[in-house]
Design an enzyme around this catalytic site. Structure first.
Site, PDB file in Angstrom:
ATOM      1  N   PRO A 242      11.366  18.535  50.270  1.00 43.41           N
ATOM      2  CA  PRO A 242       9.848  18.660  50.036  1.00 43.41           C
ATOM      3  C   PRO A 242       9.657  18.642  48.689  1.00 43.41           C
ATOM      4  CG  PRO A 242      10.663  20.593  51.369  1.00 43.41           C
ATOM      5  CD  PRO A 242      11.881  19.902  51.093  1.00 43.41           C
ATOM      6  N   GLU A 464      23.769  43.374  38.230  1.00 36.65           N
ATOM      7  CA  GLU A 464      23.824  41.927  37.781  1.00 36.65           C
ATOM      8  C   GLU A 464      24.928  41.560  36.567  1.00 36.65           C
ATOM      9  OE1 GLU A 464      21.588  39.905  39.058  1.00 36.65           O
ATOM     10  OE2 GLU A 464      20.760  40.912  40.372  1.00 36.65           O
TER      11      GLU A 464
HETATM   12  P1  ADP Z   1       6.944  14.940  49.270  1.00 33.33           P
HETATM   13  O1  ADP Z   1       6.185  13.839  49.934  1.00 33.33           O
HETATM   14  O2  ADP Z   1       8.192  14.495  48.876  1.00 33.33           O
HETATM   15  O3  ADP Z   1       6.867  16.209  49.892  1.00 33.33           O
HETATM   16  P2  ADP Z   1       5.105  14.760  47.365  1.00 33.33           P
HETATM   17  O4  ADP Z   1       5.256  13.045  46.902  1.00 33.33           O
HETATM   18  O5  ADP Z   1       3.862  15.063  47.988  1.00 33.33           O
HETATM   19  O6  ADP Z   1       6.130  15.345  47.763  1.00 33.33           O
HETATM   20  O7  ADP Z   1       4.809  15.151  45.965  1.00 33.33           O
HETATM   21  C1  ADP Z   1       4.116  16.067  45.428  1.00 33.33           C
HETATM   22  C2  ADP Z   1       3.759  16.012  43.763  1.00 33.33           C
HETATM   23  O8  ADP Z   1       4.687  16.039  43.030  1.00 33.33           O
HETATM   24  C3  ADP Z   1       3.139  14.776  43.612  1.00 33.33           C
HETATM   25  O9  ADP Z   1       1.998  14.260  43.812  1.00 33.33           O
HETATM   26  C4  ADP Z   1       3.653  14.367  42.165  1.00 33.33           C
HETATM   27  O10 ADP Z   1       2.411  15.034  41.477  1.00 33.33           O
HETATM   28  C5  ADP Z   1       4.757  15.151  41.997  1.00 33.33           C
HETATM   29  N1  ADP Z   1       5.931  14.502  41.870  1.00 33.33           N
HETATM   30  C6  ADP Z   1       6.988  14.682  42.932  1.00 33.33           C
HETATM   31  N2  ADP Z   1       8.010  13.773  42.240  1.00 33.33           N
HETATM   32  C7  ADP Z   1       7.495  13.171  41.357  1.00 33.33           C
HETATM   33  C8  ADP Z   1       8.156  11.826  40.541  1.00 33.33           C
HETATM   34  N3  ADP Z   1       9.231  11.547  40.863  1.00 33.33           N
HETATM   35  N4  ADP Z   1       7.480  11.781  39.486  1.00 33.33           N
HETATM   36  C9  ADP Z   1       6.129  12.189  39.087  1.00 33.33           C
HETATM   37  N5  ADP Z   1       5.601  13.229  39.995  1.00 33.33           N
HETATM   38  C10 ADP Z   1       6.551  13.704  40.877  1.00 33.33           C
HETATM   39 ZN    ZN Z   2      23.833  40.516  43.799  1.00 32.15          ZN
END
Ligand code: ADP
Ligand code: ZN
Length: 670
Positions: A242, A464
């Site tokens: 994710p 730790e």
């Molecule tokens: P997924 O669909 O893989 O869960 P998203 O595409 O919804 O992830 O990503 C969430 C947010 O994270 C995006 O809207 C963007 O702002 C940021 N993000 C994630 N990957 C990148 C990337 N490679 N470059 C720039 N922003 C990113």
């Molecule tokens: Zn520990």
């Protein structure tokens, strides 16, 4: 739909319900005034002859005459007592007739006969007065039926209205109401509703971008491909954890190709009503085809695409299965060159139904991993574009500080940093704001109010320090970045490591890591002679690791080169284990021996280095935070004869495939 609106809608449907109940009540119990008696022509003639009628009313739609009795007659005549209380106003009688004009004619004849007869009896009477006594008004009600019949019309209407209201109030129906429930809930982004995302907004993932570029090209000039007879995949599956930018990439594809983009989530198909999912799929494809060329993006496709028929006993998944079947049918149904391309995202390609991955469907899979050092820097660059940065901001440094972060985490860091700077009324966002944001996202908010007794603090510090020392001293364990004993969120202490980049892991590496993980508890035993519950998450991690070493990776001599791993993931719900009872016992024993061996090893290492361990723990107690430099001062350089020496803060690319981001941070919770 926000809560308020839902509540208002609910109370609205309550009002409808109450109104309906009242109307039904009126309709049932109030079929006109009571008593209200039927009479026949002779009775009517008697009424006329007895001069009892006040007036009559012909009700055309019912073909009846309502008779209203004079009030004084009503009061005097004992037979009419029944009317006095409940129906003094009338109508008191009704007379069903066939033809009003005939009745009217007869009535006039009857009247004149009666007048004649009376005048004949008593010659002193004045004819006009007698006539007057017998006469009464005749009203005609020729209105259309708006009484009982109206209810027949209103009642079903009301039921429908109520049904719609309750549909709307229901979560998930999306406000579309009952008539739209089978319509797809896809959000459409096209030239009217542009989102303006292109490849320059997507940092890193060069190989993924390269793969989807072909799709962009196809959508832009399909002729180039079709003329050669080539086939473009109908669908591509974006697989990755994710927040790694799968949605973002799909949007960028649409943005680059300048085609409409339908976005929806797998769970949007799933509704409590049977057949809704399938009909939504049908609707989605119908709409998409009319807008071709275009892209359909289905997020979380595992919500519908899970392997079918696994728990067929419950039957609860029939709806999901029929939705999936419909999706497969639609994907087979349109030809490759329709211009509709389906991108789907999941973080679990392994649970997907095999049928989805067959040729002509999602036959292309694009893997998107967590970003590595350079990619993280790129993502930072994208997200600081609109921020006012201080002079000391160094994106390289931030990228190093954020191993295991996803793109979404980094976007979050940038936003959080801006908020922190704003809260402190700053003119620009400085390095310290970013670091605070990183900390916040790593471990939840700092909670200094979390009360820990000095005794506990000491135990945590040694625990730790045990992790830190062992991982420093073990050749293959991941080197440490920093350790804190400031409680964050639920955890009491935490250590950050830099996992090495590797795609295969040796037994030695795993064993060293296990030893370092157990070194927390080992330190407690070596120093205090007793152990605590503080090692729960350590033990959990070690147990899982030992299990996979023995059962999956074939890294145990006695069990041998056998793997009980099932890469298809289709046997998740199997009740029987794939090995015999005896093997199970052996496995248990081997896991136990492996862990105990590692624990003994950790204790030995720490006993040998008790002084240094104590030194480290004391620094930790004092400063609550130690870095790799502190370890270097105490233990000396970490040199195992490797060619290039890696200072600990230098990040070394992505964590290996099997390692979850948590692997790079171990926290101890109680
Ligand atoms: P997924 O669909 O893989 O869960 P998203 O595409 O919804 O992830 O990503 C969430 C947010 O994270 C995006 O809207 C963007 O702002 C940021 N993000 C994630 N990957 C990148 C990337 N490679 N470059 C720039 N922003 C990113
Ligand atoms: Zn520990």
């Amino acid at each position: 739909m926000d809560n308020n609106r839902r509540r208002r809608r609910l109370s609205l449907s309550w009002i409808y319900f109450i109104v309906a109940a009242i109307l039904i009540g009126v309709w049932l119990f109030n079929t006109g005034p009571q008593p209200y008696e039927q009479i026949y022509d002779r009775d009517f003639n008697d009424l006329v002859a007895n001069k009892e009628i006040d007036y009559i009313e012909y009700v055309e739609r019912d073909k009846k005459i309502d008779v209203y009795i004079k009030q004084d007659v009503l009061a005097d005549k004992p037979e009419y007592e029944k009317f006095r209380e409940t129906n003094s106003k009338g109508p008191h009688f009704y007379w069903k007739i066939a033809d009003f004009s005939v009745v009217n004619e007869n009535l006039n004849q009857l009247r004149s006969r009666l007048v004649e007869a009376e005048l004949a009896k008593d010659t002193t009477l004045v004819p006009t007065e007698v006539e007057e006594e017998y006469s009464f008004t005749t009203k005609v009600d020729n209105s259309r039926s708006w009484g009982g019949e109206l209810l027949w019309l209103v009642f079903p209407l009301l039921l429908i209205v109520m049904f719609i209201m309750s549909m709307r109030a229901m979560p998930g129906a999306g406000g579309g109401g009952v008539f739209n429930i089978g319509k797809s809930k896809a959000q459409l982004f096209d030239s009217k509703n542009p989102q303006g995302i292109s490849f320059k907004d997507v940092a890193g993932m060069e190989s993924a971008k390269y793969e989807v570029e072909e799709i962009v090209d196809f959508l832009k000039n399909p002729k180039k491909y079709t003329e050669l007879g080539g086939k473009i995949p109908k669908g591509a599956l974006l697989v990755g954890p994710p927040g790694t930018g799968k949605t973002l990439l799909a949007k960028a594809v649409a943005g680059e190709a300048q085609v409409p983009f339908f976005s929806l989530s797998g769970s949007d198909f799933v509704e409590m009503f049977v057949g809704v999912g399938a009909s939504r799929v049908r609707d989605l494809f119908k709409t998409a085809k009319s807008k071709a060329p275009c892209i359909i993006f289905i997020d979380e496709i595992d919500a519908i695409g899970r392997a079918r028929g696994r728990n067929s006993i419950s039957g609860a998944n029939d709806e999901r299965e029929s939705t999936l079947n419909q999706l497969l049918t639609e994907m087979d149904g349109f030809s490759t060159n329709t211009g509709v391309i389906i991108l789907a995202a999941t973080n679990r390609a392994d649970v997907l139904d095999r049928a989805l991955l067959r040729a002509g469907r999602f036959d292309r899979q694009i893997y998107i991993d967590l970003p590595n050092l350079n990619e993280r820097k790129g993502i930072f660059e994208v997200h600081v574009r609109n921020l006012k940065l201080g002079k000391d901001v160094d994106l390289d440094f931030f990228a190093k500080q954020t191993p295991g972060f996803s793109g979404a985490d980094i976007a979050n860091v940038c936003n959080e940093a801006a908020l922190i700077a704003a809260r402190n009324a700053k003119k620009s966002i400085d390095k310290e704001d970013f670091l605070a944001a990183v900390d916040r996202i790593v471990g939840g908010l700092e909670k200094r109010s979390h009360i820990i007794s000095p005794e506990e603090k000491k135990v945590i510090a040694f625990h730790e320090a045990g992790h830190a020392s062992a991982s420093w001293l073990l050749e293959h364990a991941s080197p440490l970045v920093k350790v804190t004993i400031v409680p964050r969120g639920k955890s009491l202490g935490a250590a950050w490591y830099l996992p090495e980049e590797r795609s295969i892991t040796t037994f030695e590496q795993l064993y060293d890591e296990m030893t370092a993980t157990l070194a927390g508890r080992a330190a407690e035993e070596v120093i205090f002679g007793k152990i605590s519950t503080g090692a729960l998450s350590d033990l959990e991690k070690v147990t899982k690791q030992a299990y996979s070493m023995v059962v999956y990776y074939g890294l145990n001599k006695n069990i041998g080169n056998i793997s009980y791993y099932d890469s298809t993931g289709q046997q998740e719900y199997q009740f029987s284990k794939p090995f015999s009872e005896k093997t199970a016992e052996n496995i248990d024993k081997e896991i136990h021996d492996l862990i105990e061996g590692a624990y003994e090893r950790a204790k030995n290492i720490l006993s040998e280095n008790k002084d240094k361990l104590t030194q480290l723990a004391n620094i930790l107690l004092e400063k609550e935070l130690i870095f790799a430099e502190n370890l270097e001062e105490i233990f000396g350089k970490r040199d195992f004869g490797h060619a290039e020496e890696q200072p600990a803060v230098e990040e070394k690319e992505t964590p290996a495939a099997e390692e979850s981001p948590e692997a790079s941070q171990s926290s101890d919770s109680q």
